[in-house]
Design a protein around this motif. Structure first.
Motif, short mmCIF file in Angstrom:
data_model
loop_
_atom_site.label_atom_id
_atom_site.label_comp_id
_atom_site.label_asym_id
_atom_site.label_seq_id
_atom_site.Cartn_x
_atom_site.Cartn_y
_atom_site.Cartn_z
N SER A 85 0.88 -0.73 -0.12
CA SER A 85 -0.15 -0.19 0.05
C SER A 85 1.01 1.28 -0.06
O SER A 85 0.28 2.54 -0.13
N PHE A 86 2.27 1.03 -0.54
CA PHE A 86 2.93 2.31 0.10
C PHE A 86 2.73 3.31 -1.02
O PHE A 86 2.63 1.94 -2.08
N ASP A 87 2.73 4.39 -1.50
CA ASP A 87 2.47 5.35 -2.22
C ASP A 87 3.36 5.06 -3.37
O ASP A 87 4.78 4.89 -3.81
N ILE A 88 2.81 4.23 -4.52
CA ILE A 88 3.67 3.73 -6.12
C ILE A 88 4.46 5.19 -6.71
O ILE A 88 4.99 5.42 -7.05
N GLU A 89 3.39 6.50 -6.25
CA GLU A 89 4.40 7.41 -7.08
C GLU A 89 5.65 8.45 -5.84
O GLU A 89 6.41 8.76 -6.65
N THR A 90 5.47 8.17 -5.09
CA THR A 90 6.53 8.28 -3.83
C THR A 90 7.58 7.43 -3.97
O THR A 90 8.95 7.98 -4.23
N ALA A 91 6.87 5.79 -3.86
CA ALA A 91 8.63 4.53 -4.16
C ALA A 91 8.92 5.56 -6.18
O ALA A 91 10.24 5.21 -5.89
N ARG A 92 7.93 5.82 -6.58
CA ARG A 92 8.94 6.20 -8.35
C ARG A 92 9.95 7.46 -8.26
O ARG A 92 11.04 7.21 -8.24
N ASN A 93 9.88 8.22 -6.91
CA ASN A 93 10.47 9.31 -6.83
C ASN A 93 11.08 9.45 -6.29
O ASN A 93 12.61 10.00 -6.36
N LEU A 94 11.22 8.14 -5.62
CA LEU A 94 12.30 8.37 -4.48
C LEU A 94 13.93 6.91 -5.53
O LEU A 94 14.75 6.42 -4.93
N GLY A 95 13.60 6.60 -6.31
CA GLY A 95 14.23 5.90 -7.64
C GLY A 95 13.90 4.27 -7.28
O GLY A 95 14.30 4.12 -8.68
N VAL A 96 12.56 4.20 -7.06
CA VAL A 96 11.68 2.51 -7.20
C VAL A 96 11.86 2.73 -8.80
O VAL A 96 11.01 2.94 -9.38
N ARG A 97 12.35 1.63 -9.43
CA ARG A 97 11.71 1.42 -11.72
C ARG A 97 10.98 0.26 -11.08
O ARG A 97 10.99 -0.70 -10.22
N GLU A 98 10.19 0.22 -11.93
CA GLU A 98 9.19 -0.31 -12.27
C GLU A 98 9.73 -1.56 -13.67
O GLU A 98 9.74 -1.12 -14.12
N ARG A 99 8.52 -3.01 -12.66
CA ARG A 99 9.86 -3.24 -13.82
C ARG A 99 8.69 -4.03 -14.94
O ARG A 99 7.44 -4.08 -14.54
N ASN A 100 8.87 -4.37 -15.72
CA ASN A 100 7.70 -4.37 -17.40
C ASN A 100 8.27 -5.93 -17.25
O ASN A 100 9.42 -6.90 -17.58
N TYR A 101 7.51 -7.01 -17.23
CA TYR A 101 7.05 -8.35 -16.34
C TYR A 101 6.94 -9.19 -17.65
O TYR A 101 7.38 -10.35 -17.95
N LYS A 102 6.18 -9.05 -19.35
CA LYS A 102 6.29 -9.61 -19.78
C LYS A 102 7.85 -9.40 -20.81
O LYS A 102 8.08 -10.32 -20.94
N ALA A 103 8.20 -8.46 -20.88
CA ALA A 103 9.82 -7.83 -20.87
C ALA A 103 10.49 -9.27 -20.53
O ALA A 103 12.18 -9.77 -20.59
#
Length: 179
Positions: A85-103
């Motif tokens: 439930s941690f805010d995903i926008e905050t995570a992105r702004n802190l450098g967490v990269r989103e994984r493209n699971y298909k790739a």
């Protein structure tokens, strides 16, 4: 002295990962009921200029199924709920990269073809093709089902296993979750 644990990046990718952990772990701890590492030491290695980090060592041992009980299971479930439930926008702004699971799964299949298939052919020459066909069909079925990639992004631990859940036998509780 058994009070601290240090981690040393061995390559640039690990050093970049430490940068993200340095940014997100304090914010994440605010949302979690279970302790996670908080870095008290952050520096660069003289030999390679890669990061190192140090935090208090959680006293205990890896969690084993014999120590599981309903309150601990609930605490682990709550950890996942809080983490996800941690805010995903905050995570992105802190450098967490989103994984493209298909790739990601496409690359996993490529790695299997390059590294696993030759071993199968060597070790099981009579059955290798059947095994490879089975692997291909599993990956194809998964990759072709778009529902597998229809999800709401959330923060994941990514490497949670029993040895990363530190159990305090004296308190009969979780001392911390690491890695």
């Amino acid at each position: 002295n058994d009070d601290y644990v240090f981690r040393f990046a061995k390559h640039e990718k690990a050093s970049k990962s430490f940068e993200t952990e340095i940014a997100i772990l304090p914010k994440l701890q605010e949302k979690l009921a279970v302790p996670i590492p908080q870095f008290e030491f952050i520096g660069k290695q003289v030999s390679n200029n890669l990061l190192f980090v140090g935090s208090k060592l959680f006293k205990g041992e890896k969690l084993v199924k014999e120590n599981l009980n309903p309150p601990l299971i609930e605490k682990i479930a709550d950890f996942f709920k809080q983490l996800h439930s941690f805010d995903i926008e905050t995570a992105r702004n802190l450098g967490v990269r989103e994984r493209n699971y298909k790739a990601f799964f496409s690359n996993e299949l490529k790695d299997a073809r390059e590294h696993v298939y030759p071993v199968l052919e060597r070790m099981y020459p009579g059955e290798a093709q059947k095994i490879k066909d089975y692997i291909e069909s599993i990956f194809e079925k998964y990759s072709n089902d778009e529902e597998n990639f229809n999800y709401k992004p959330s923060l994941l631990h990514g490497d949670l296993e029993a040895e990363h859940i530190i159990y305090d036998p004296d308190r009969k509780d979780i001392a911390g979750i690491v890695d």
